[in-house]
Design an enzyme around this catalytic site. Sequence first.
Site, PDB file in Angstrom:
ATOM      1  N   ASP A 223     -17.443 -29.932  90.307  1.00  0.00           N
ATOM      2  CA  ASP A 223     -18.109 -30.843  91.370  1.00  0.00           C
ATOM      3  C   ASP A 223     -18.245 -30.107  92.527  1.00  0.00           C
ATOM      4  OD1 ASP A 223     -15.339 -31.985  90.903  1.00  0.00           O
ATOM      5  OD2 ASP A 223     -15.774 -32.076  92.754  1.00  0.00           O
ATOM      6  N   ASP A 225     -16.939 -31.705  95.527  1.00  0.00           N
ATOM      7  CA  ASP A 225     -16.182 -32.756  96.214  1.00  0.00           C
ATOM      8  C   ASP A 225     -16.712 -33.636  97.054  1.00  0.00           C
ATOM      9  OD1 ASP A 225     -13.378 -33.440  96.485  1.00  0.00           O
ATOM     10  OD2 ASP A 225     -13.421 -32.234  98.524  1.00  0.00           O
TER      11      ASP A 225
HETATM   12  N1  LIG Z   1     -13.071 -32.586  93.954  1.00  0.00           N
HETATM   13  C1  LIG Z   1     -11.781 -32.638  93.373  1.00  0.00           C
HETATM   14  N2  LIG Z   1     -10.842 -32.713  94.066  1.00  0.00           N
HETATM   15  C2  LIG Z   1      -9.415 -32.561  93.669  1.00  0.00           C
HETATM   16  N3  LIG Z   1      -9.353 -32.110  92.482  1.00  0.00           N
HETATM   17  C3  LIG Z   1     -10.397 -31.918  91.542  1.00  0.00           C
HETATM   18  N4  LIG Z   1     -10.579 -31.479  90.314  1.00  0.00           N
HETATM   19  C4  LIG Z   1     -11.948 -31.550  90.211  1.00  0.00           C
HETATM   20  N5  LIG Z   1     -12.813 -31.882  91.023  1.00  0.00           N
HETATM   21  C5  LIG Z   1     -11.645 -32.003  92.110  1.00  0.00           C
END
Ligand SMILES: Nc1ncnc2[nH]cnc12
Length: 305
Positions: A223, A225
């Site tokens: 992703d 974040d």
């Molecule tokens: N955006 C994110 N923040 C922290 N850990 C994650 N693991 C996968 N995506 C994450």
Amino acid sequence: MGSTEHKVLIGVIGGSGLYHLDNLTPVETVNPETPWGYPSSPLTIAQLPSGGKIAFLARHGVGHQHSPSHVPVRANIAAFKSLGVRVILAFSAVGSLREDIHPGDFVVPSQIIDRTKGIRPSTYFDEGVVGHAMFGNPFDDALIKDLVPLVKEALAPHEVGNGAQVHTEKCVVCMEGPAFSTRAESNMYRMWGGDIINMSVLPEAKLAREAEMSYALIATSTDYDAWRVSEHPVTVEEVVKTLHQNANASRHVAAHVLEALYPDIESGKVGSSFTGTMQFACITKKDYITREAAEKLSWVLPYFS
Ligand SMILES: Nc1ncnc2[nH]cnc12
Ligand SMILES: CSC[C@H]1O[C@H](OP(=O)(O)O)[C@H](O)[C@@H]1O
């Protein structure tokens, strides 16, 4: 101590979405009780096609029951060590803090920023023996040099890699969680030089170093974040969806890398970067070390036996 008739040189930690390596042949399951309790999951010892043995552990448990803040990391690393493991390959689902690290891409980072909140037991040196591990380069750079071409090779066939890129020389931010970051925090991490973010690389990497083991992270981006204004901030549904798409690629990467690295680990060419490094890192005077403290530490360091 953990006991098995098998010689196990490599430990694999599966992260979110990677709860087994069923493309390898299981030969035994062990569940050693360490001075720091039981590992997150029993360790599955599996055989590589060439005959070498590896041990697989699910970081959050096979049912994903341990939150990132409560993974029994000291027990996990000690359990591997008790089997004779020299090299740990840790898989992790991460958020991307950079436009060019796309969901589905792989990242083998070389640096870490610690944003955990001091609530995780993060050292073997807190009970009667003081030791300071060298941690400027938190991963085994020599291992990474051999690992990266193998990860690329494994992902090269389009039906496996699906166009995924492999990024190196990146910095992973390790946050406390379990809630994801705010948009402001996510932007701050970008300004600090963070490239990816997870909740798991610490204290894992630090404890592996204290136990003189070689450790590298194979991260899969799931992703963007929370920093990307054109998108909604990350949700767990999004992470899990991408993870399931990535899981087979990760299993393929694991099998390929393990098979290729095993002979060099067996010969000592790879995986010995930190052997002997803790011998002079312990500052407590010998006469002040109790038998109990030494016995406990002997699980991870031979000098204390
Ligand atoms: N955006 C994110 N923040 C922290 N850990 C994650 N693991 C996968 N995506 C994450
Ligand atoms: C399920 S989203 C957040 C969760 O995913 C990552 O886990 P892992 O590193 O074990 O793959 C991240 O670190 C968080 O624990």
